[in-house]
Design a protein around this motif. Structure first.
Motif, PDB file in Angstrom:
ATOM      1  N   PHE A   7       0.832  -1.206   0.000  1.00 53.09           N
ATOM      2  CA  PHE A   7       0.000   0.000   0.000  1.00 53.09           C
ATOM      3  C   PHE A   7       0.863   1.251   0.000  1.00 53.09           C
ATOM      4  O   PHE A   7       0.622   2.203  -0.765  1.00 53.09           O
ATOM      5  N   ILE A   8       1.910   1.259   0.840  1.00 54.96           N
ATOM      6  CA  ILE A   8       2.813   2.410   0.901  1.00 54.96           C
ATOM      7  C   ILE A   8       3.491   2.620  -0.444  1.00 54.96           C
ATOM      8  O   ILE A   8       3.611   3.746  -0.937  1.00 54.96           O
ATOM      9  N   ARG A   9       3.923   1.512  -1.058  1.00 50.35           N
ATOM     10  CA  ARG A   9       4.593   1.612  -2.354  1.00 50.35           C
ATOM     11  C   ARG A   9       3.631   2.150  -3.417  1.00 50.35           C
ATOM     12  O   ARG A   9       3.991   3.002  -4.228  1.00 50.35           O
ATOM     13  N   ARG A  10       2.397   1.636  -3.423  1.00 53.64           N
ATOM     14  CA  ARG A  10       1.416   2.082  -4.415  1.00 53.64           C
ATOM     15  C   ARG A  10       1.125   3.575  -4.270  1.00 53.64           C
ATOM     16  O   ARG A  10       1.029   4.308  -5.269  1.00 53.64           O
ATOM     17  N   GLU A  11       1.001   4.037  -3.021  1.00 52.65           N
ATOM     18  CA  GLU A  11       0.755   5.452  -2.796  1.00 52.65           C
ATOM     19  C   GLU A  11       1.929   6.296  -3.271  1.00 52.65           C
ATOM     20  O   GLU A  11       1.742   7.371  -3.862  1.00 52.65           O
ATOM     21  N   ALA A  12       3.147   5.818  -3.015  1.00 52.98           N
ATOM     22  CA  ALA A  12       4.336   6.552  -3.463  1.00 52.98           C
ATOM     23  C   ALA A  12       4.386   6.607  -4.985  1.00 52.98           C
ATOM     24  O   ALA A  12       4.657   7.667  -5.581  1.00 52.98           O
ATOM     25  N   ILE A  13       4.129   5.489  -5.637  1.00 50.51           N
ATOM     26  CA  ILE A  13       4.162   5.430  -7.106  1.00 50.51           C
ATOM     27  C   ILE A  13       3.153   6.401  -7.708  1.00 50.51           C
ATOM     28  O   ILE A  13       3.441   7.092  -8.695  1.00 50.51           O
ATOM     29  N   SER A  14       1.986   6.492  -7.109  1.00 52.34           N
ATOM     30  CA  SER A  14       0.923   7.334  -7.675  1.00 52.34           C
ATOM     31  C   SER A  14       1.318   8.802  -7.711  1.00 52.34           C
ATOM     32  O   SER A  14       0.838   9.562  -8.564  1.00 52.34           O
ATOM     33  N   THR A  15       2.215   9.237  -6.807  1.00 55.16           N
ATOM     34  CA  THR A  15       2.587  10.652  -6.779  1.00 55.16           C
ATOM     35  C   THR A  15       3.458  11.048  -7.959  1.00 55.16           C
ATOM     36  O   THR A  15       3.569  12.232  -8.276  1.00 55.16           O
ATOM     37  N   TYR A  16       4.087  10.069  -8.616  1.00 53.68           N
ATOM     38  CA  TYR A  16       4.991  10.385  -9.719  1.00 53.68           C
ATOM     39  C   TYR A  16       4.293  10.390 -11.081  1.00 53.68           C
ATOM     40  O   TYR A  16       4.838  10.910 -12.054  1.00 53.68           O
TER      41      TYR A  16
END
Length: 394
Positions: A7-16
């Motif tokens: 979940f943390i990774r997915r949220e981080a990816i979405s910001t880029y």
């Protein structure tokens, strides 16, 4: 469902905002540089979420997406460490991998460096591969790691750029809302004042004329506030005209503009504010008019004896200003949310600027101060504002 880390990774990816987008020219340039520096035919930037591996830039192959379980690079993001394999077919753990055994490809040489966000989240890799075995020198391994860092720099710049665009869009909508809320009513008020003044002068009504002069002065002040506030949105706090101002004077002007509301609400307002602060006078007028109007709104909503108390006391860091009311208060889980942009509450009929507490925070923070909400000793809400001290205050 994925893990918490997924979940943390997915949220981080979405910001880029790179997955599913055309290849970024800067990222393509870094991938090309990787092939040249490391002398390999294929280089790829992979972004890996809980389900898939997305190739967002590639040289030597066409960009594609595959399942995460088929990804060689998923090993790298879990370990957050570079990985170099001279011949994957000779590695017992990888010999039957679909990218090695011919199912998807026949990779032999593989080298990869993780892409790690400033918060420490591994979101993908910069990887190299070849269909024949080869070695990678220590210098080239270091070059690969450095390029992975450059990839993250490009992604961070992309993220910040999108955030700035979003912030500018919110400010434009904010300015449009301000113009809609204030310009038209202000024009109407000014016109009615002029008509009433002409009629009052003709009938020789001095009391009416006095009230109209006060209303006219308030409308002029409101027009200046509107122009200044819109300029504030456009140019920001760095261009404000700051000087020593007396809090008692600015607060009294705000109370004068709210005189009708105060009278109709039967609210008692107590002021003890003899300090001076370094600030922009017009911006502070907007600030206190918003905060005092907000306190009155909540106090009169639930009390027959609404009370607002305003105090300023010197502290080491500056001047602490508190605005207390005896209304219902603001729940702890809402005290940060009410400062959000365009959070206007349910009551749109309150006289005053009605621009929301986000404006107040922007003004205070633009002066290097801070603003927050706690429970008031009166039982309602307390707004606490810290301003830099006046340069003349010893």
């Amino acid at each position: 469902m994925g893990t918490a880390q997924d979940f943390i990774r997915r949220e981080a990816i979405s910001t880029y905002r790179v997955v599913g987008e055309p290849a970024d020219a800067d990222l393509q340039g870094l991938v090309r540089l990787a092939t040249l520096l490391c002398d390999v035919p294929v280089a790829v930037i992979n972004i890996i979420d809980e389900h898939s591996q997305h190739q967002i830039a590639a040289v030597g192959i066409d960009r594609a997406t595959c399942a995460r379980e088929d990804s060689l690079c998923s090993i790298v993001i879990e370990q957050k460490k570079p990985l170099v394999i001279a011949d994957a077919s000779a590695d017992e753990a990888l010999a039957r991998h679909p990218f090695v055994d011919g199912t998807l490809a026949r990779v032999r040489f593989y080298a990869s460096s993780p892409l790690i966000t400033p918060e420490g989240v591994a979101i993908g890799t910069l990887c190299l591969f070849d269909s024949r075995p080869r070695e990678l020198s220590l210098d080239r391994r270091e070059a690969l790691d450095l390029l992975a860092g450059q990839v993250m720099d490009v992604l961070e710049l992309r993220r910040i750029t999108y955030e700035l665009f979003a912030a500018n869009d919110r400010l434009e909508r904010f300015a449009a809302q301000v113009t809609h809320d204030l310009s038209n009513p202000l024009s109407a008020v000014t016109g009615f004042i002029e008509l009433a003044a002409d009629a009052a002068e003709a009938t020789d009504a001095p009391d009416v004329m006095h009230a109209l002069r006060r209303a006219d002065a308030a409308s002029v002040r409101m027009a200046r506030m509107l122009a200044d506030l819109l300029n504030y949105v456009r140019v920001g706090p760095a261009d404000r005209e700051v000087k020593d101002i007396k809090l008692a004077y600015v607060i009294q002007e705000a109370l004068d503009d709210l005189a009708t509301v105060i009278t109709e609400s039967h609210v008692s307002v107590m002021v003890e504010a003899n300090e001076s602060i370094v600030a922009d006078e017009m911006a502070c007028g907007v600030l206190f008019q918003n905060l005092i109007a907000n306190a009155i709104k909540f106090a009169r909503a639930t009390r027959e004896d609404p009370l607002v108390e305003i105090r300023a006391v010197p502290i080491t860091a500056g001047v602490r200003i508190t605005i207390d009311d005896n209304g219902p208060g603001i729940a702890p889980d809402q005290r940060e949310r009410v400062f959000g942009l365009m959070e206007r509450g349910d009551n749109h009929d309150l006289p005053g600027l009605g621009l929301g507490l986000s404006t107040c925070r922007r003004i205070v923070e633009g002066h290097g101060g801070s603003i927050g909400i706690t429970e008031s000793p009166l039982g309602g809400a307390r707004f606490s504002i810290l301003f830099p001290r006046s340069t003349s205050a010893a």
